[in-house]
Design an enzyme around this catalytic site. Structure first.
Site, PDB file in Angstrom:
ATOM      1  N   TYR A 141       0.746  -1.295   0.068  1.00 39.34           N
ATOM      2  CA  TYR A 141       0.092   0.121   0.043  1.00 39.34           C
ATOM      3  C   TYR A 141       0.666   1.212   0.106  1.00 39.34           C
ATOM      4  O   TYR A 141       0.862   2.231  -0.933  1.00 39.34           O
ATOM      5  CB  TYR A 141      -0.962   0.074   1.288  1.00 39.34           C
ATOM      6  CG  TYR A 141      -1.564   1.328   1.542  1.00 39.34           C
ATOM      7  CD1 TYR A 141      -2.661   1.708   0.658  1.00 39.34           C
ATOM      8  CD2 TYR A 141      -1.214   2.030   2.581  1.00 39.34           C
ATOM      9  CE1 TYR A 141      -3.020   2.867   0.866  1.00 39.34           C
ATOM     10  CE2 TYR A 141      -1.728   3.208   2.656  1.00 39.34           C
ATOM     11  CZ  TYR A 141      -2.695   3.914   1.903  1.00 39.34           C
ATOM     12  OH  TYR A 141      -3.268   4.957   2.189  1.00 39.34           O
ATOM     13  N   LYS A 145       1.835   4.047  -3.189  1.00 41.78           N
ATOM     14  CA  LYS A 145       1.586   5.527  -2.869  1.00 41.78           C
ATOM     15  C   LYS A 145       2.795   6.137  -3.408  1.00 41.78           C
ATOM     16  O   LYS A 145       2.859   7.376  -4.066  1.00 41.78           O
ATOM     17  CB  LYS A 145       0.860   5.830  -1.615  1.00 41.78           C
ATOM     18  CG  LYS A 145      -0.304   5.618  -1.128  1.00 41.78           C
ATOM     19  CD  LYS A 145      -1.217   6.318  -1.820  1.00 41.78           C
ATOM     20  CE  LYS A 145      -2.844   6.031  -1.516  1.00 41.78           C
ATOM     21  NZ  LYS A 145      -3.624   6.939  -1.718  1.00 41.78           N
ATOM     22  N   PHE A 169      -1.677  11.551   7.736  1.00 44.26           N
ATOM     23  CA  PHE A 169      -1.558  10.491   8.907  1.00 44.26           C
ATOM     24  C   PHE A 169      -2.949  10.058   9.332  1.00 44.26           C
ATOM     25  O   PHE A 169      -3.467   9.312   8.228  1.00 44.26           O
ATOM     26  CB  PHE A 169      -0.922  11.394  10.090  1.00 44.26           C
ATOM     27  CG  PHE A 169       0.398  11.520  10.008  1.00 44.26           C
ATOM     28  CD1 PHE A 169       1.086  12.299   8.729  1.00 44.26           C
ATOM     29  CD2 PHE A 169       1.505  10.708  10.379  1.00 44.26           C
ATOM     30  CE1 PHE A 169       2.423  12.193   8.411  1.00 44.26           C
ATOM     31  CE2 PHE A 169       3.008  10.885  10.173  1.00 44.26           C
ATOM     32  CZ  PHE A 169       3.394  11.704   9.060  1.00 44.26           C
ATOM     33  N   HIS A 187     -10.566   0.681  10.989  1.00 39.20           N
ATOM     34  CA  HIS A 187      -9.841   1.807  11.543  1.00 39.20           C
ATOM     35  C   HIS A 187     -10.398   1.980  13.020  1.00 39.20           C
ATOM     36  O   HIS A 187     -11.696   1.413  13.171  1.00 39.20           O
ATOM     37  CB  HIS A 187     -10.265   2.817  10.681  1.00 39.20           C
ATOM     38  CG  HIS A 187      -9.546   2.997   9.302  1.00 39.20           C
ATOM     39  ND1 HIS A 187     -10.246   2.963   8.184  1.00 39.20           N
ATOM     40  CD2 HIS A 187      -8.280   3.118   8.958  1.00 39.20           C
ATOM     41  CE1 HIS A 187      -9.435   2.874   7.287  1.00 39.20           C
ATOM     42  NE2 HIS A 187      -8.326   3.051   7.506  1.00 39.20           N
TER      43      HIS A 187
HETATM   44  N1  UFG Z   1      -5.830  -0.483  16.530  1.00 33.74           N
HETATM   45  C1  UFG Z   1      -6.472  -1.370  17.542  1.00 33.74           C
HETATM   46  N2  UFG Z   1      -7.540  -1.950  17.698  1.00 33.74           N
HETATM   47  C2  UFG Z   1      -8.349  -2.015  16.477  1.00 33.74           C
HETATM   48  C3  UFG Z   1      -7.855  -1.521  15.311  1.00 33.74           C
HETATM   49  C4  UFG Z   1      -6.928  -0.652  15.320  1.00 33.74           C
HETATM   50  O1  UFG Z   1      -5.782  -1.433  18.604  1.00 33.74           O
HETATM   51  O2  UFG Z   1      -9.208  -2.605  16.457  1.00 33.74           O
HETATM   52  C5  UFG Z   1      -4.862   0.209  16.617  1.00 33.74           C
HETATM   53  C6  UFG Z   1      -3.732  -0.119  15.608  1.00 33.74           C
HETATM   54  O3  UFG Z   1      -3.016  -1.102  16.176  1.00 33.74           O
HETATM   55  C7  UFG Z   1      -3.024   1.289  15.435  1.00 33.74           C
HETATM   56  C8  UFG Z   1      -4.180   2.281  15.887  1.00 33.74           C
HETATM   57  O4  UFG Z   1      -4.989   1.652  16.424  1.00 33.74           O
HETATM   58  O5  UFG Z   1      -2.119   1.371  16.265  1.00 33.74           O
HETATM   59  C9  UFG Z   1      -4.604   3.037  14.469  1.00 33.74           C
HETATM   60  O6  UFG Z   1      -5.020   2.062  13.468  1.00 33.74           O
HETATM   61  P1  UFG Z   1      -6.006   2.224  12.372  1.00 33.74           P
HETATM   62  O7  UFG Z   1      -6.151   1.067  11.662  1.00 33.74           O
HETATM   63  O8  UFG Z   1      -7.085   3.138  12.452  1.00 33.74           O
HETATM   64  O9  UFG Z   1      -4.919   3.192  11.551  1.00 33.74           O
HETATM   65  P2  UFG Z   1      -3.338   2.962  10.995  1.00 33.74           P
HETATM   66  O10 UFG Z   1      -2.532   3.906  11.904  1.00 33.74           O
HETATM   67  O11 UFG Z   1      -2.996   1.499  10.905  1.00 33.74           O
HETATM   68  O12 UFG Z   1      -3.353   3.256   9.405  1.00 33.74           O
HETATM   69  C10 UFG Z   1      -3.711   4.563   8.990  1.00 33.74           C
HETATM   70  C11 UFG Z   1      -4.574   4.656   7.757  1.00 33.74           C
HETATM   71  C12 UFG Z   1      -3.691   3.945   6.443  1.00 33.74           C
HETATM   72  C13 UFG Z   1      -2.558   4.565   6.454  1.00 33.74           C
HETATM   73  C14 UFG Z   1      -1.496   4.856   7.824  1.00 33.74           C
HETATM   74  C15 UFG Z   1      -0.305   5.432   7.726  1.00 33.74           C
HETATM   75  O13 UFG Z   1      -5.689   3.887   8.089  1.00 33.74           O
HETATM   76  O14 UFG Z   1      -4.401   3.962   5.461  1.00 33.74           O
HETATM   77  O15 UFG Z   1      -2.481   5.372   8.815  1.00 33.74           O
HETATM   78  O16 UFG Z   1       0.535   4.956   8.515  1.00 33.74           O
HETATM   79  F1  UFG Z   1      -1.462   3.836   5.678  1.00 33.74           F
END
Ligand code: UFG
Length: 324
Positions: A141, A145, A169, A187
């Site tokens: 992913y 990008k 972010f 998310h």
């Molecule tokens: N998390 C949990 N439980 C859940 C879901 C998420 O603890 O059920 C945690 C994840 O481990 C992470 C934080 O919550 O630490 C945020 O997770 P998200 O999945 O909401 O978002 P990410 O940081 O993984 O990803 C986001 C965007 C991506 C992008 C990334 C950039 O959704 O598209 O930021 O680093 F690539």
């Protein structure tokens, strides 16, 4: 300005379209409705259903819209899925995006604004993250990008297409009319809200043994309307290159859960689960450049304001757009 929004039926695309229309601009939404929702297309916008893989169809859509600015939101966004099916990501986020680059160049647009991501950095050593940090994506992913950012840089240098890549972010929150409705949802904030509403039995914290004050991962949550503002400023600016968009502050998973508890006004079950592969402990943006260069002035930085907007949207739209 006449603005062509590819992916305008998705989460950030629909909120940005609403914002652009509110600011008096004319918008054409182009979306394949693979993940987007027809009901998320603002009725004030023109809508053309189409897929970026069809270059002729895209060129016809742009003939019709005659855009001065183009915004590209029409990408796949699931990090986990990209690890299972990398070619799906390179195909859409690179090959199909090249068609948009081609059509924008052929139509002499003044600016192409591209939705990029913090995932282009991978694991970084310095915080907050500045645009100059090394770019070493750790999943297809982020790589897809970054590849498209580089394609845009060459297209600018050799063919004169002006562009700005905005590296978001953690996009979060909602407007009154548009919010986050992903299938499946991965998310953090929408998942916690589902737990708070009893739509799932608990929220799982993916690891609480990180090197952070409370042991859970820290992210920089940025309100979707603040992102929308940055897109308009980028369309209006002469700046060519990439800019980070975040608040510069960070919230841990536990802090986000506590904020949803406060906004919901009640407790709900929380479980601790193993770490999710590929999650960096902290991701925090240095957005000084976007503030200086674009005059970007985010309005909704406080976590409770962000969470409350997402909560209010979900209360008003319990089934989301109700089309899946
Ligand atoms: N998390 C949990 N439980 C859940 C879901 C998420 O603890 O059920 C945690 C994840 O481990 C992470 C934080 O919550 O630490 C945020 O997770 P998200 O999945 O909401 O978002 P990410 O940081 O993984 O990803 C986001 C965007 C991506 C992008 C990334 C950039 O959704 O598209 O930021 O680093 F690539």
């Amino acid at each position: 300005m006449r603005i062509f929004v590819a992916g305008g039926a998705g989460y950030i695309g629909s909120c940005t379209t609403e914002y652009l229309l509110d600011q008096g601009h004319q918008v054409t939404v182009f979306d394949a409705l693979l993940n987007g929702h027809r009901a998320a297309v603002d009725p004030r916008a023109d809508f053309i259903q189409g897929n970026l893989e069809d270059l002729d169809g895209l060129q016809r859509a742009m003939d019709q819209a005659r855009p001065e600015g183009v915004i590209h939101f029409a990408a796949f966004i699931e990090v986990g899925e990209s690890m299972k099916d990398p070619l799906k990501y390179f195909n859409n986020n690179v090959a199909n995006a090249i068609h948009l680059c081609q059509a924008a160049t052929d139509h002499n647009v003044h600016k192409l604004v591209f939705s990029s991501t913090a995932a282009v950095y991978g694991m970084t050593e310095h915080f907050p993250i500045r645009e100059e940090e090394p770019k070493s994506p750790i999943n297809p992913y982020g790589e897809s990008k970054l590849m498209f950012e580089r394609i845009l840089a060459w297209q600018h240098q050799l063919k004169g297409l002006p562009y700005t890549a905005l590296r978001y972010f953690n996009a979060a929150g909602a407007t009154r009319l548009h919010g986050e409705d992903h299938h499946p949802e991965t998310h953090l904030i929408p998942l916690i809200i589902q737990a708070a509403r009893g739509e799932r039995k608990a929220i799982s914290i993916f690891g609480e043994d990180y090197d952070t004050p409370d042991g859970t991962c820290i992210r920089d949550y940025i309100h979707v309307l603040d992102l929308a503002q940055a897109h308009l400023l980028a369309l209006q600016s002469d700046f060519v290159g990439a800019l980070n968009l975040g608040t510069g502050g960070g919230s841990s998973v536990r802090q986000v859960i506590d904020t949803v508890k406060k906004v919901a006004g009640h407790d709900f079950p929380v479980e601790v689960a193993p770490r999710r592969p590929g999650d960096p402990a902290r991701l925090i943006a240095d957005s000084t450049a976007a503030r200086k260069i674009l005059g970007w002035n985010p309005q909704y930085q406080d976590l409770e304001t962000i969470v409350r907007s997402a909560w209010d949207w979900k209360q008003a739209h319990p089934l989301g757009y109700n089309d899946r």
